[in-house]
Design an enzyme around this catalytic site. Structure first.
Site, mmCIF file in Angstrom:
data_model
loop_
_atom_site.group_PDB
_atom_site.id
_atom_site.type_symbol
_atom_site.label_atom_id
_atom_site.label_comp_id
_atom_site.label_asym_id
_atom_site.label_seq_id
_atom_site.Cartn_x
_atom_site.Cartn_y
_atom_site.Cartn_z
ATOM 1 N N LYS A 205 81.447 7.199 48.743
ATOM 2 C CA LYS A 205 80.246 7.226 47.903
ATOM 3 C C LYS A 205 79.385 5.986 48.127
ATOM 4 C CE LYS A 205 78.900 8.663 43.408
ATOM 5 N NZ LYS A 205 79.192 9.711 42.461
ATOM 6 N N ARG B 5 85.233 19.699 45.960
ATOM 7 C CA ARG B 5 86.188 18.958 46.806
ATOM 8 C C ARG B 5 86.456 19.765 48.062
ATOM 9 N NH1 ARG B 5 85.665 15.092 44.440
ATOM 10 N NH2 ARG B 5 86.661 14.301 42.583
ATOM 11 N N ARG C 178 78.198 10.428 36.173
ATOM 12 C CA ARG C 178 78.301 11.810 35.715
ATOM 13 C C ARG C 178 79.687 12.043 35.127
ATOM 14 N NH1 ARG C 178 78.439 15.036 40.007
ATOM 15 N NH2 ARG C 178 78.193 16.890 38.738
HETATM 16 C C1 BTN Z 1 77.360 9.403 39.403
HETATM 17 O O1 BTN Z 1 78.328 9.545 38.661
HETATM 18 O O2 BTN Z 1 77.442 9.603 40.605
HETATM 19 C C2 BTN Z 1 76.028 8.989 38.828
HETATM 20 C C3 BTN Z 1 75.861 7.498 38.799
HETATM 21 C C4 BTN Z 1 74.513 7.060 38.280
HETATM 22 C C5 BTN Z 1 74.430 5.558 38.098
HETATM 23 C C6 BTN Z 1 73.048 5.118 37.742
HETATM 24 S S1 BTN Z 1 72.865 3.359 37.794
HETATM 25 C C7 BTN Z 1 71.295 3.513 37.049
HETATM 26 C C8 BTN Z 1 71.441 4.544 35.960
HETATM 27 N N1 BTN Z 1 71.970 3.933 34.761
HETATM 28 C C9 BTN Z 1 73.166 4.409 34.457
HETATM 29 O O3 BTN Z 1 73.845 4.045 33.475
HETATM 30 N N2 BTN Z 1 73.544 5.312 35.341
HETATM 31 C C10 BTN Z 1 72.544 5.519 36.364
#
Ligand code: BTN
Length: 331
Positions: A189, A328, A124
């Site tokens: 995380k 946060r 994100r």
């Molecule tokens: C975040 O920032 O927390 C979201 C992360 C999401 C990662 C997943 S991995 C599968 C899918 N493909 C991506 O490029 N991103 C999501």
């Protein structure tokens, strides 16, 4: 079965599948697969480091991946699914991003895509999602919704519930969910969710739900993640619990995601509200909410039935909707 056609790994993928057994393989055998001399094998194998795979070698024995690799297999995942939905599931050795792959599809609905490696995994707020080879789960599912994007406000929270349920099946019960959709264990995380929408913002739209779950990734190998993180297998090992094979884990994740995606148009987030709240990180804490340069401080008093964040601020109770907000804790 795994699709390695889109992979820069090329012949190295065959090496990965051979070395996945964790045993030593001779330079001669590996050279035969790569089509190079025994002397040139090491130079080629070093390329695997770029994919996050650590190799070791021993004189007279050859090369191995210590501990081996637990590789994904589309047939095994399908065989482990309980979902009876008609789904098109593919596993790739490498993609730029499983979300980007489905977003490029004409009709991504009911398509599921997993990759062993993402060269441009996305998080994100424009962040990179670090995606080493054959260690984690990178999975995206396409789904069609009628009723526009407004009806989807709480979907990312509901997907957090699906991920938490999966982790519970794998043996981790004390996961928390940070609004809007981080999956944490003791404030580190463990998984991330990226939801992208295309189509008519007030009508029929296609949603791509991407989940990244840290499974076997180790801190000794990964240095470029700029936030505290943890991984499923290390949590299980700490509690001496058995480690779940990634093909079972992926199937459990897909089943839980499909169950929520199938019902969501009828239930909305309301159905998952209490489950989400039971796992809410920072509930009751003073928190700061950031949106670009703007910040709001207040006490986190929960989420609404549509998934909006509720804060008790000096101006009274205020609700905030998804987007680029980050939360946060101040405690
Ligand atoms: C975040 O920032 O927390 C979201 C992360 C999401 C990662 C997943 S991995 C599968 C899918 N493909 C991506 O490029 N991103 C999501």
């Amino acid at each position: 079965m795994i699709d390695s056609t889109k992979s820069e790994l090329g012949a190295l993928w065959n090496i990965v599948t051979l070395l996945a057994d964790g045993e030593f393989h001779s330079g001669e055998d590996l050279g035969g697969i790569l089509g190079v001399s025994r002397a040139a094998v090491w130079k080629h194998l070093q390329k695997l480091e770029r994919f996050g795979v650590g190799l070791s070698s021993a004189k007279g024995r050859g090369y191995r991946i210590q501990g081996g690799l637990d590789l994904l297999d589309a047939e095994k995942i399908k065989g482990n699914l309980t979902s009876k939905e008609d789904l098109d599931l593919r596993v790739f050795a490498q993609l730029d991003s499983t979300n980007s792959f489905l977003m490029r599809e004409q009709n991504p609905s009911r398509k599921i895509c997993l990759a062993e490696f993402q060269s441009a995994g996305r998080g994100r707020r424009g962040r990179v999602w670090v995606s080493p080879l054959a260690q984690n789960i990178y999975c995206s599912i396409g789904w069609e919704f009628d009723g526009g994007v407004a009806a989807l406000e709480g979907l990312s929270l509901a997907i957090g519930v699906a991920v938490a349920r999966t982790l519970q099946i794998a043996g981790v019960n004390d996961v928390t969910l940070k609004w809007p959709n981080d999956v944490l264990h003791q404030n580190k995380k463990l998984a991330g969710i990226l939801i992208e929408v295309m189509g008519d913002p007030v009508g029929c739209c296609q949603v791509v739900v991407g989940v990244g779950l840290n499974v076997a990734m180790q801190h000794s190998q990964i240095i470029d993640i700029d936030q505290p993180w943890t991984a499923l297998n290390s949590l299980l090992a700490k509690e001496a619990k058995p480690i779940m094979e990634r093909n079972y884990l992926a199937a459990a994740m897909i089943d839980n995601l499909i169950a929520i995606l199938t019902d969501y148009h009828q239930t909305g987030f309301a159905r998952y509200h209490s489950e989400w709240m039971q796992k809410a990180a920072y509930f009751g804490d003073r928190v700061v909410l950031r949106n670009g340069q703007q910040t709001v401080t207040g006490r986190f008093s929960g989420v609404s039935s549509t998934g909006a964040l509720c804060l008790e601020t000096d101006l009274g109770e205020q609700t905030f909707h998804g987007g680029e907000l980050s939360l946060r804790s101040l405690s």
